[in-house]
Design a protein around this motif. Structure first.
Motif, PDB file in Angstrom:
ATOM      1  N   MET A   1       0.838  -1.094   0.296  1.00 32.32           N
ATOM      2  CA  MET A   1       0.094   0.110  -0.143  1.00 32.32           C
ATOM      3  C   MET A   1       0.658   1.086  -0.008  1.00 32.32           C
ATOM      4  SD  MET A   1      -3.123  -0.905  -0.107  1.00 32.32           S
ATOM      5  CE  MET A   1      -3.733   0.433  -0.033  1.00 32.32           C
ATOM      6  N   SER A   2       1.878   1.036   0.736  1.00 30.21           N
ATOM      7  CA  SER A   2       2.908   2.510   0.201  1.00 30.21           C
ATOM      8  C   SER A   2       3.768   2.329  -1.268  1.00 30.21           C
ATOM      9  CB  SER A   2       4.197   1.899   1.643  1.00 30.21           C
ATOM     10  OG  SER A   2       4.985   2.981   1.092  1.00 30.21           O
ATOM     11  N   PHE A   3       3.451   1.199  -1.788  1.00 35.06           N
ATOM     12  CA  PHE A   3       4.054   1.442  -3.352  1.00 35.06           C
ATOM     13  C   PHE A   3       2.822   2.550  -4.183  1.00 35.06           C
ATOM     14  CE2 PHE A   3       4.248   0.148  -6.963  1.00 35.06           C
ATOM     15  CZ  PHE A   3       4.735   0.566  -8.041  1.00 35.06           C
ATOM     16  N   VAL A   4       1.657   1.713  -3.324  1.00 35.88           N
ATOM     17  CA  VAL A   4       0.389   2.772  -4.019  1.00 35.88           C
ATOM     18  C   VAL A   4       0.214   3.457  -3.808  1.00 35.88           C
ATOM     19  CG1 VAL A   4      -2.519   2.202  -4.315  1.00 35.88           C
ATOM     20  CG2 VAL A   4      -1.064   0.149  -4.197  1.00 35.88           C
ATOM     21  N   GLY A   5       0.058   4.250  -2.542  1.00 35.88           N
ATOM     22  CA  GLY A   5       0.456   5.671  -2.607  1.00 35.88           C
ATOM     23  C   GLY A   5       1.738   6.636  -3.194  1.00 35.88           C
ATOM     24  N   LEU A   6       2.459   6.304  -3.303  1.00 30.74           N
ATOM     25  CA  LEU A   6       4.090   6.722  -4.033  1.00 30.74           C
ATOM     26  C   LEU A   6       3.830   6.558  -5.075  1.00 30.74           C
ATOM     27  CD1 LEU A   6       7.213   7.455  -3.181  1.00 30.74           C
ATOM     28  CD2 LEU A   6       7.558   5.503  -4.292  1.00 30.74           C
TER      29      LEU A   6
ATOM     30  N   VAL B   1     -11.926 -13.243  -2.563  1.00 28.24           N
ATOM     31  CA  VAL B   1     -12.524 -12.837  -3.022  1.00 28.24           C
ATOM     32  C   VAL B   1     -12.859 -11.095  -2.587  1.00 28.24           C
ATOM     33  CG1 VAL B   1     -15.059 -11.615  -3.732  1.00 28.24           C
ATOM     34  CG2 VAL B   1     -14.482 -13.679  -4.212  1.00 28.24           C
ATOM     35  N   ASN B   2     -12.341 -11.739  -1.172  1.00 28.17           N
ATOM     36  CA  ASN B   2     -12.475 -11.422   0.212  1.00 28.17           C
ATOM     37  C   ASN B   2     -11.214 -10.379   0.122  1.00 28.17           C
ATOM     38  OD1 ASN B   2     -15.015 -10.855   1.686  1.00 28.17           O
ATOM     39  ND2 ASN B   2     -14.020 -13.210   2.286  1.00 28.17           N
ATOM     40  N   ALA B   3      -9.655 -10.893   0.227  1.00 26.23           N
ATOM     41  CA  ALA B   3      -8.671 -10.374  -0.937  1.00 26.23           C
ATOM     42  C   ALA B   3      -9.139  -9.234  -1.461  1.00 26.23           C
ATOM     43  CB  ALA B   3      -7.588 -11.071  -0.872  1.00 26.23           C
ATOM     44  N   VAL B   4      -9.561  -8.942  -2.620  1.00 28.48           N
ATOM     45  CA  VAL B   4      -9.273  -8.309  -3.845  1.00 28.48           C
ATOM     46  C   VAL B   4     -10.750  -6.850  -3.224  1.00 28.48           C
ATOM     47  CG1 VAL B   4     -11.062  -7.556  -5.665  1.00 28.48           C
ATOM     48  CG2 VAL B   4     -10.070  -9.541  -5.154  1.00 28.48           C
ATOM     49  N   ASN B   5     -11.437  -7.728  -2.544  1.00 27.05           N
ATOM     50  CA  ASN B   5     -12.694  -6.513  -1.870  1.00 27.05           C
ATOM     51  C   ASN B   5     -11.751  -5.545  -0.512  1.00 27.05           C
ATOM     52  OD1 ASN B   5     -14.702  -7.266  -3.323  1.00 27.05           O
ATOM     53  ND2 ASN B   5     -15.240  -8.361  -1.600  1.00 27.05           N
ATOM     54  N   ASN B   6     -10.302  -6.478   0.234  1.00 27.58           N
ATOM     55  CA  ASN B   6      -9.521  -5.907   0.790  1.00 27.58           C
ATOM     56  C   ASN B   6      -9.011  -4.702   0.508  1.00 27.58           C
ATOM     57  OD1 ASN B   6      -8.581  -5.751   4.027  1.00 27.58           O
ATOM     58  ND2 ASN B   6      -7.629  -7.203   3.822  1.00 27.58           N
ATOM     59  N   GLY B   7      -8.539  -5.517  -0.256  1.00 33.54           N
ATOM     60  CA  GLY B   7      -7.466  -4.491  -1.217  1.00 33.54           C
ATOM     61  C   GLY B   7      -8.468  -3.056  -1.633  1.00 33.54           C
ATOM     62  N   LEU B   8      -9.061  -2.976  -2.306  1.00 32.98           N
ATOM     63  CA  LEU B   8     -10.477  -1.785  -3.009  1.00 32.98           C
ATOM     64  C   LEU B   8     -10.493  -1.072  -1.790  1.00 32.98           C
ATOM     65  CD1 LEU B   8     -12.322  -3.398  -5.564  1.00 32.98           C
ATOM     66  CD2 LEU B   8      -9.776  -2.115  -5.472  1.00 32.98           C
ATOM     67  N   THR B   9     -10.947  -1.535  -0.111  1.00 36.01           N
ATOM     68  CA  THR B   9     -11.242  -0.544   0.829  1.00 36.01           C
ATOM     69  C   THR B   9      -9.637  -0.559   0.996  1.00 36.01           C
ATOM     70  OG1 THR B   9     -12.773  -2.198   1.099  1.00 36.01           O
ATOM     71  CG2 THR B   9     -12.277  -1.224   2.903  1.00 36.01           C
ATOM     72  N   GLY B  10      -8.597  -0.668   1.031  1.00 37.89           N
ATOM     73  CA  GLY B  10      -7.531  -0.104   1.347  1.00 37.89           C
ATOM     74  C   GLY B  10      -7.109   0.663   0.262  1.00 37.89           C
ATOM     75  N   ALA B  11      -7.106   0.836  -0.562  1.00 41.45           N
ATOM     76  CA  ALA B  11      -6.885   1.952  -1.527  1.00 41.45           C
ATOM     77  C   ALA B  11      -7.553   3.098  -1.554  1.00 41.45           C
ATOM     78  CB  ALA B  11      -6.905   1.415  -2.876  1.00 41.45           C
TER      79      ALA B  11
ATOM     80  N   VAL C   1      -6.836   6.972  -0.346  1.00 42.55           N
ATOM     81  CA  VAL C   1      -7.559   8.017  -1.176  1.00 42.55           C
ATOM     82  C   VAL C   1      -8.360   9.242  -0.200  1.00 42.55           C
ATOM     83  CG1 VAL C   1      -9.089   8.960  -2.731  1.00 42.55           C
ATOM     84  CG2 VAL C   1      -7.650   7.238  -3.599  1.00 42.55           C
ATOM     85  N   LEU C   2      -8.974   8.707   0.919  1.00 41.58           N
ATOM     86  CA  LEU C   2      -9.935   9.662   1.819  1.00 41.58           C
ATOM     87  C   LEU C   2      -8.678  10.158   3.035  1.00 41.58           C
ATOM     88  CD1 LEU C   2     -13.382   7.150   2.299  1.00 41.58           C
ATOM     89  CD2 LEU C   2     -12.855   9.685   0.944  1.00 41.58           C
ATOM     90  N   TRP C   3      -8.224   9.350   3.448  1.00 41.11           N
ATOM     91  CA  TRP C   3      -6.989   9.752   4.269  1.00 41.11           C
ATOM     92  C   TRP C   3      -6.525  10.717   3.413  1.00 41.11           C
ATOM     93  CZ3 TRP C   3      -8.224  10.670   9.165  1.00 41.11           C
ATOM     94  CH2 TRP C   3      -8.335   9.594  10.838  1.00 41.11           C
TER      95      TRP C   3
ATOM     96  N   VAL D   1      -5.381   7.810 -13.119  1.00 37.99           N
ATOM     97  CA  VAL D   1      -5.529   7.640 -11.576  1.00 37.99           C
ATOM     98  C   VAL D   1      -6.180   6.634 -10.840  1.00 37.99           C
ATOM     99  CG1 VAL D   1      -4.592   8.999  -9.491  1.00 37.99           C
ATOM    100  CG2 VAL D   1      -4.792  10.216 -11.125  1.00 37.99           C
ATOM    101  N   PHE D   2      -7.418   6.771 -11.524  1.00 35.69           N
ATOM    102  CA  PHE D   2      -7.694   5.809 -10.573  1.00 35.69           C
ATOM    103  C   PHE D   2      -7.952   4.566 -10.733  1.00 35.69           C
ATOM    104  CE2 PHE D   2     -12.284   9.408 -10.240  1.00 35.69           C
ATOM    105  CZ  PHE D   2     -11.722   9.374  -8.813  1.00 35.69           C
ATOM    106  N   LEU D   3      -7.963   4.212 -12.123  1.00 39.08           N
ATOM    107  CA  LEU D   3      -7.314   2.936 -12.778  1.00 39.08           C
ATOM    108  C   LEU D   3      -6.156   1.908 -12.029  1.00 39.08           C
ATOM    109  CD1 LEU D   3      -7.433   0.568 -14.576  1.00 39.08           C
ATOM    110  CD2 LEU D   3      -5.963   1.825 -16.209  1.00 39.08           C
ATOM    111  N   ALA D   4      -4.615   3.611 -12.124  1.00 34.53           N
ATOM    112  CA  ALA D   4      -3.763   2.909 -10.516  1.00 34.53           C
ATOM    113  C   ALA D   4      -3.832   2.088  -9.139  1.00 34.53           C
ATOM    114  CB  ALA D   4      -2.705   3.476 -10.837  1.00 34.53           C
ATOM    115  N   LEU D   5      -5.195   3.497  -8.913  1.00 35.02           N
ATOM    116  CA  LEU D   5      -6.167   2.570  -7.328  1.00 35.02           C
ATOM    117  C   LEU D   5      -6.622   1.413  -7.285  1.00 35.02           C
ATOM    118  CD1 LEU D   5      -7.394   6.041  -6.412  1.00 35.02           C
ATOM    119  CD2 LEU D   5      -5.233   4.537  -4.764  1.00 35.02           C
TER     120      LEU D   5
END
Length: 146
Positions: free
Chosen positions: A13-18, A62-72, A76-78, A123-127
């Motif tokens: 997730m740090s790499f995603v933020g970067l 499936v929950n892993a994918v949802n977990n990653g999307l929720t993390g992304a 964004v929100l924070w 940007v959304f695609l990268a997220l």
């Protein structure tokens, strides 16, 4: 409790933020001083990965994918909240607000303005891709290293 899954979640997730930070920088107006923009977003990604994504593992793909999307989405929100708060503080030090409530409400207005700047497809695609990848890597780490 530190686990390998939390470490992988924090790093991914740090790499995603970067990566998303570097995609957003050309969208901002010319001459914008970014300061610690990239570092704050990478650190925020590590925190979201450690606290949220790393905690919700071991429930399937499936929950892993949802977990990653929720993390992304949380990233964004924070990120919008922290960057909006920093910009509000910068403007408040120049006496741009009449009272504290105007300054506090400006955090959300500035964050919304930043959202409209970053609301472009790449940007959304990268997220989305980064969030899915992060969730899947975290789930793989949780299965591999117990």
């Amino acid at each position: 409790m530190p686990t390998a899954a939390r470490l992988i979640a924090a790093l991914s997730m740090s790499f995603v933020g970067l990566a998303v930070s570097f995609l957003i920088m050309p969208l901002m107006p010319e001459g914008t001083a970014f300061g610690y923009f990239v570092y704050v977003n990478a650190g925020l990604g590590a925190a979201v990965g450690w606290v949220w994504v790393g905690r919700h593992v071991g429930r399937g793909l499936v929950n892993a994918v949802n977990n990653g999307l929720t993390g992304a989405a949380l990233l964004v929100l924070w990120g919008l909240f922290l960057q909006g708060a920093w910009e509000m503080f910068r403007l408040a030090m120049r006496n741009r607000y009449d009272d504290p409530f105007e300054a506090l409400s400006a955090i959300f207005v500035i964050g919304l303005d930043f959202f409209f700047v970053m609301a472009v497809p790449h940007v959304f695609l990268a997220l989305i891709i980064g969030g899915i990848f992060s969730g899947l890597m975290t789930e793989n780490a949780a299965k591999r290293w117990r």
